[in-house]
Enzyme design. Structure first.
Site, PDB file in Angstrom:
ATOM      1  N   TYR A  59      21.844  11.199   8.936  1.00  0.00           N
ATOM      2  CA  TYR A  59      22.820  11.184  10.038  1.00  0.00           C
ATOM      3  C   TYR A  59      22.893   9.775  10.619  1.00  0.00           C
ATOM      4  O   TYR A  59      21.945   9.278  11.231  1.00  0.00           O
ATOM      5  CB  TYR A  59      22.453  12.187  11.129  1.00  0.00           C
ATOM      6  CG  TYR A  59      22.378  13.634  10.677  1.00  0.00           C
ATOM      7  CD1 TYR A  59      22.976  14.060   9.485  1.00  0.00           C
ATOM      8  CD2 TYR A  59      21.722  14.585  11.435  1.00  0.00           C
ATOM      9  CE1 TYR A  59      22.908  15.384   9.082  1.00  0.00           C
ATOM     10  CE2 TYR A  59      21.650  15.920  11.046  1.00  0.00           C
ATOM     11  CZ  TYR A  59      22.239  16.302   9.862  1.00  0.00           C
ATOM     12  OH  TYR A  59      22.158  17.627   9.460  1.00  0.00           O
ATOM     13  N   HIS A 128      16.735  18.912   2.542  1.00  0.00           N
ATOM     14  CA  HIS A 128      18.120  19.068   2.993  1.00  0.00           C
ATOM     15  C   HIS A 128      19.004  19.712   1.917  1.00  0.00           C
ATOM     16  O   HIS A 128      19.887  20.510   2.227  1.00  0.00           O
ATOM     17  CB  HIS A 128      18.638  17.660   3.334  1.00  0.00           C
ATOM     18  CG  HIS A 128      19.717  17.610   4.355  1.00  0.00           C
ATOM     19  ND1 HIS A 128      19.997  16.472   5.060  1.00  0.00           N
ATOM     20  CD2 HIS A 128      20.605  18.525   4.796  1.00  0.00           C
ATOM     21  CE1 HIS A 128      21.015  16.702   5.886  1.00  0.00           C
ATOM     22  NE2 HIS A 128      21.384  17.927   5.747  1.00  0.00           N
ATOM     23  N   SER A 207      26.144  24.533  11.782  1.00  0.00           N
ATOM     24  CA  SER A 207      27.594  24.647  12.027  1.00  0.00           C
ATOM     25  C   SER A 207      27.975  26.059  12.488  1.00  0.00           C
ATOM     26  O   SER A 207      28.919  26.656  11.952  1.00  0.00           O
ATOM     27  CB  SER A 207      28.396  24.242  10.791  1.00  0.00           C
ATOM     28  OG  SER A 207      28.082  22.930  10.386  1.00  0.00           O
ATOM     29  N   PRO A 208      27.272  26.612  13.481  1.00  0.00           N
ATOM     30  CA  PRO A 208      27.566  27.988  13.913  1.00  0.00           C
ATOM     31  C   PRO A 208      28.928  28.109  14.586  1.00  0.00           C
ATOM     32  O   PRO A 208      29.439  29.224  14.728  1.00  0.00           O
ATOM     33  CB  PRO A 208      26.437  28.304  14.901  1.00  0.00           C
ATOM     34  CG  PRO A 208      26.032  26.966  15.439  1.00  0.00           C
ATOM     35  CD  PRO A 208      26.186  26.010  14.297  1.00  0.00           C
ATOM     36  N   LEU A 209      29.501  26.968  14.980  1.00  0.00           N
ATOM     37  CA  LEU A 209      30.837  26.972  15.587  1.00  0.00           C
ATOM     38  C   LEU A 209      31.896  26.565  14.569  1.00  0.00           C
ATOM     39  O   LEU A 209      33.004  26.177  14.942  1.00  0.00           O
ATOM     40  CB  LEU A 209      30.863  26.016  16.791  1.00  0.00           C
ATOM     41  CG  LEU A 209      29.916  26.388  17.937  1.00  0.00           C
ATOM     42  CD1 LEU A 209      29.838  25.267  18.964  1.00  0.00           C
ATOM     43  CD2 LEU A 209      30.369  27.685  18.603  1.00  0.00           C
ATOM     44  N   GLY A 210      31.551  26.622  13.287  1.00  0.00           N
ATOM     45  CA  GLY A 210      32.504  26.194  12.258  1.00  0.00           C
ATOM     46  C   GLY A 210      32.960  24.763  12.517  1.00  0.00           C
ATOM     47  O   GLY A 210      34.150  24.458  12.401  1.00  0.00           O
ATOM     48  N   ARG A 211      31.999  23.910  12.874  1.00  0.00           N
ATOM     49  CA  ARG A 211      32.252  22.482  13.152  1.00  0.00           C
ATOM     50  C   ARG A 211      33.295  22.295  14.249  1.00  0.00           C
ATOM     51  O   ARG A 211      34.014  21.303  14.293  1.00  0.00           O
ATOM     52  CB  ARG A 211      32.640  21.742  11.870  1.00  0.00           C
ATOM     53  CG  ARG A 211      31.546  21.880  10.788  1.00  0.00           C
ATOM     54  CD  ARG A 211      31.879  21.147   9.528  1.00  0.00           C
ATOM     55  NE  ARG A 211      30.918  21.441   8.469  1.00  0.00           N
ATOM     56  CZ  ARG A 211      29.913  20.651   8.094  1.00  0.00           C
ATOM     57  NH1 ARG A 211      29.727  19.504   8.705  1.00  0.00           N
ATOM     58  NH2 ARG A 211      29.104  21.001   7.112  1.00  0.00           N
ATOM     59  N   GLY A 212      33.392  23.293  15.137  1.00  0.00           N
ATOM     60  CA  GLY A 212      34.313  23.223  16.280  1.00  0.00           C
ATOM     61  C   GLY A 212      35.559  24.069  16.075  1.00  0.00           C
ATOM     62  O   GLY A 212      36.216  24.454  17.044  1.00  0.00           O
ATOM     63  N   PHE A 213      35.871  24.415  14.841  1.00  0.00           N
ATOM     64  CA  PHE A 213      37.111  25.147  14.530  1.00  0.00           C
ATOM     65  C   PHE A 213      37.143  26.511  15.218  1.00  0.00           C
ATOM     66  O   PHE A 213      38.191  26.951  15.708  1.00  0.00           O
ATOM     67  CB  PHE A 213      37.230  25.312  13.012  1.00  0.00           C
ATOM     68  CG  PHE A 213      38.595  25.747  12.540  1.00  0.00           C
ATOM     69  CD1 PHE A 213      39.612  24.827  12.360  1.00  0.00           C
ATOM     70  CD2 PHE A 213      38.864  27.089  12.257  1.00  0.00           C
ATOM     71  CE1 PHE A 213      40.879  25.225  11.917  1.00  0.00           C
ATOM     72  CE2 PHE A 213      40.115  27.498  11.810  1.00  0.00           C
ATOM     73  CZ  PHE A 213      41.121  26.562  11.640  1.00  0.00           C
TER      74      PHE A 213
HETATM   75  N1  LIG Z   1      21.563  21.385   6.892  1.00  0.00           N
HETATM   76  C1  LIG Z   1      22.778  20.911   6.733  1.00  0.00           C
HETATM   77  O1  LIG Z   1      23.237  20.677   5.612  1.00  0.00           O
HETATM   78  C2  LIG Z   1      23.630  20.663   7.947  1.00  0.00           C
HETATM   79  C3  LIG Z   1      25.015  20.445   7.800  1.00  0.00           C
HETATM   80  C4  LIG Z   1      25.778  20.249   8.952  1.00  0.00           C
HETATM   81  C5  LIG Z   1      25.166  20.265  10.196  1.00  0.00           C
HETATM   82  N2  LIG Z   1      23.816  20.453  10.309  1.00  0.00           N
HETATM   83  C6  LIG Z   1      23.140  20.500  11.622  1.00  0.00           C
HETATM   84  O2  LIG Z   1      23.712  21.538  12.384  1.00  0.00           O
HETATM   85  C7  LIG Z   1      24.150  21.041  13.644  1.00  0.00           C
HETATM   86  C8  LIG Z   1      25.342  21.820  14.118  1.00  0.00           C
HETATM   87  O3  LIG Z   1      26.386  21.830  13.189  1.00  0.00           O
HETATM   88  P1  LIG Z   1      27.731  21.011  13.396  1.00  0.00           P
HETATM   89  O4  LIG Z   1      27.540  20.015  14.470  1.00  0.00           O
HETATM   90  O5  LIG Z   1      28.144  20.593  12.038  1.00  0.00           O
HETATM   91  O6  LIG Z   1      28.802  22.109  13.799  1.00  0.00           O
HETATM   92  P2  LIG Z   1      28.991  23.124  15.021  1.00  0.00           P
HETATM   93  O7  LIG Z   1      27.796  23.199  15.830  1.00  0.00           O
HETATM   94  O8  LIG Z   1      29.547  24.349  14.411  1.00  0.00           O
HETATM   95  O9  LIG Z   1      30.188  22.430  15.820  1.00  0.00           O
HETATM   96  C9  LIG Z   1      30.073  21.168  16.393  1.00  0.00           C
HETATM   97  C10 LIG Z   1      31.445  20.763  16.888  1.00  0.00           C
HETATM   98  O10 LIG Z   1      31.885  21.680  17.882  1.00  0.00           O
HETATM   99  C11 LIG Z   1      32.135  21.024  19.102  1.00  0.00           C
HETATM  100  N3  LIG Z   1      31.623  21.898  20.167  1.00  0.00           N
HETATM  101  C12 LIG Z   1      30.345  22.171  20.464  1.00  0.00           C
HETATM  102  N4  LIG Z   1      30.271  23.050  21.476  1.00  0.00           N
HETATM  103  C13 LIG Z   1      31.534  23.332  21.820  1.00  0.00           C
HETATM  104  C14 LIG Z   1      32.106  24.175  22.807  1.00  0.00           C
HETATM  105  N5  LIG Z   1      31.348  24.911  23.608  1.00  0.00           N
HETATM  106  N6  LIG Z   1      33.462  24.220  22.905  1.00  0.00           N
HETATM  107  C15 LIG Z   1      34.248  23.487  22.072  1.00  0.00           C
HETATM  108  N7  LIG Z   1      33.765  22.680  21.129  1.00  0.00           N
HETATM  109  C16 LIG Z   1      32.407  22.597  21.007  1.00  0.00           C
HETATM  110  C17 LIG Z   1      31.429  19.712  19.031  1.00  0.00           C
HETATM  111  O11 LIG Z   1      32.129  18.715  19.727  1.00  0.00           O
HETATM  112  P3  LIG Z   1      31.507  17.944  21.010  1.00  0.00           P
HETATM  113  O12 LIG Z   1      30.446  17.066  20.502  1.00  0.00           O
HETATM  114  O13 LIG Z   1      32.706  17.226  21.518  1.00  0.00           O
HETATM  115  O14 LIG Z   1      31.028  19.027  21.934  1.00  0.00           O
HETATM  116  C18 LIG Z   1      31.460  19.403  17.525  1.00  0.00           C
HETATM  117  O15 LIG Z   1      32.663  18.766  17.184  1.00  0.00           O
HETATM  118  C19 LIG Z   1      24.414  19.558  13.375  1.00  0.00           C
HETATM  119  O16 LIG Z   1      24.389  18.798  14.567  1.00  0.00           O
HETATM  120  C20 LIG Z   1      23.292  19.212  12.431  1.00  0.00           C
HETATM  121  O17 LIG Z   1      22.101  18.955  13.154  1.00  0.00           O
HETATM  122  C21 LIG Z   1      23.060  20.658   9.182  1.00  0.00           C
END
Ligand SMILES: NC(=O)c1ccc[n+]([C@@H]2O[C@H](COP(=O)([O-])OP(=O)(O)OC[C@H]3O[C@@H](n4cnc5c(N)ncnc54)[C@H](OP(=O)(O)O)[C@@H]3O)[C@@H](O)[C@H]2O)c1
Length: 336
Positions: A59, A128, A207-213
């Site tokens: 990262y 990873h 990515s429990p929020l579908g990366r924000g989607f």
């Molecule tokens: N093991 C793997 O291969 C892998 C892959 C991907 C990710 N990860 C880990 O998993 C973590 C989480 O996944 P992710 O960050 O990909 O996706 P996520 O948690 O599904 O979504 C993150 C996105 O949602 C937005 N968000 C968060 N809370 C929100 C809310 N309450 N309302 C509206 N938007 C919101 C964030 O923007 P803002 O920052 O603007 O809030 C960001 O753009 C990562 O940080 C990383 O540590 C691991």
């Protein structure tokens, strides 16, 4: 808001808040970063009982470990620090991703992470991605040596299948499996979740929020900033995005009925996988902002009804497009 509940990561693993914090976006991938707000977000997380902090060596090409290092050191007894190795990048090709599981590579990767983080020991060290050309027993054996050497406390895997988890567990206990698990991504339920439940391994949904989607924050990744990683994800672009945006509607509807946000409903569904599948589940939503961290942590108190869960369950089967442009390094590619 009072402190969130706790659970144990794996049979012998650390006790953590039932929701962790993904730190990835604080350095890269999802638009502009703000160090001051990121550090304030880390602090607020701890105040609310969010104790599992998730990073990886790739990262920001090490920058994310360097960012959170001082915070981790200042709160070493409270923070459960998770980082990862295996993905190699190339400075001259931003889209390149190699997967290295060689024992010699693992030994130097852990030292590099420890140095960037400025700590003596990593609480949870994940592989990873899996490279099937390297026997799993060799890689996990090398990881087990890191435990014996006191560099790592607990082991984790990311994006592996159920049979792979079982094979790894036979070499050394695995505390957590980190995989993409959300209303849109149900893949882990095929083989990994039942094996994890049987072995007492915790699931850490990424990515429990579908990366924000799933929050409705964006409906077409093609319109995001030029360097936003989500522009390359088939689910969120072109025709797939339009169809998939409609799938967010039931989430919004339930959110409105419950006086919650779509993000909170999406997180509550993931959290409640714990009861549905009988294992510890610690999602790690990612955010760069305190306000969203607070919103997300509050979702741990939202309990969806059986009817609501059943309605939301229908979404996963209707999602169009794959979660990565190149699925060859994912567990899906090795499911039989
Ligand atoms: N093991 C793997 O291969 C892998 C892959 C991907 C990710 N990860 C880990 O998993 C973590 C989480 O996944 P992710 O960050 O990909 O996706 P996520 O948690 O599904 O979504 C993150 C996105 O949602 C937005 N968000 C968060 N809370 C929100 C809310 N309450 N309302 C509206 N938007 C919101 C964030 O923007 P803002 O920052 O603007 O809030 C960001 O753009 C990562 O940080 C990383 O540590 C691991």
């Amino acid at each position: 808001m009072s402190s969130i509940e706790t659970t144990r990561l794996g049979s012998n693993g650390p006790v953590v808040g039932v929701q962790g914090l993904g730190c990835m976006g604080m350095s890269e991938f999802y638009g502009p970063t703000d160090t001051e707000e990121a550090l304030a977000t880390l602090g607020r997380a701890l105040e609310l009982g969010v104790t599992l902090f998730d990073t990886a060596d790739i990262y920001g090409s090490g920058a994310n470990e360097e960012l959170i290092g001082p915070f981790v050191r200042a709160h070493r007894d409270q923070v459960v620090l998770a980082t990862k190795f295996a993905i190699e990048r190339r400075a001259d090709d931003p889209s390149y991703r190699g997967v290295n599981n060689d024992p010699a590579y693992i030994r130097q990767a852990v030292d590099a992470s420890l140095r960037r983080l400025g700590v003596d020991e990593i609480d949870l060290y994940y592989m990873h991605r899996r490279n099937p050309e390297v026997p799993l027993a060799e890689s996990v054996g090398a990881m087990a040596e890191l435990v014996a050497a006191g560099k790592v406390k607990h082991l984790g895997l990311s994006e592996v299948t159920g049979p792979e988890l079982r094979e790894a567990y036979a070499v050394h206990p695995i505390a957590a499996l980190q995989s993409e698990w959300s209303l849109f991504s149900r893949g882990p339920e095929r083989s990994a979740v039942p094996v994890a439940a049987e072995l007492g391994v915790a699931l850490v949904p990424y990515s429990p929020l579908g990366r924000g989607f799933l929050t409705g924050a964006f409906a077409d990744a093609g319109k995001l900033g030029a360097d936003d990683f989500r522009r390359h994800l088939p689910q969120f672009t072109g025709e797939n995005a339009a169809g998939n945006a409609e799938l967010v509607e039931p989430i919004r509807k339930i959110a409105a009925e419950r006086g919650a946000t779509a993000a909170q409903v999406a997180l509550a569904w993931v959290q409640q996988r714990a009861e549905v599948h009988g294992l510890a589940v610690v999602p790690i939503p990612g955010t760069r902002k305190r306000s969203r961290l607070e919103e997300n942590a509050a979702a741990t108190a939202l309990k969806l009804t059986a009817e609501e869960l059943a309605e939301l369950d229908l979404i996963g089967g209707r999602v169009q497009g794959s979660r990565y442009a190149d699925m060859s390094n994912t567990s899906d590619a090795r499911e039989v």
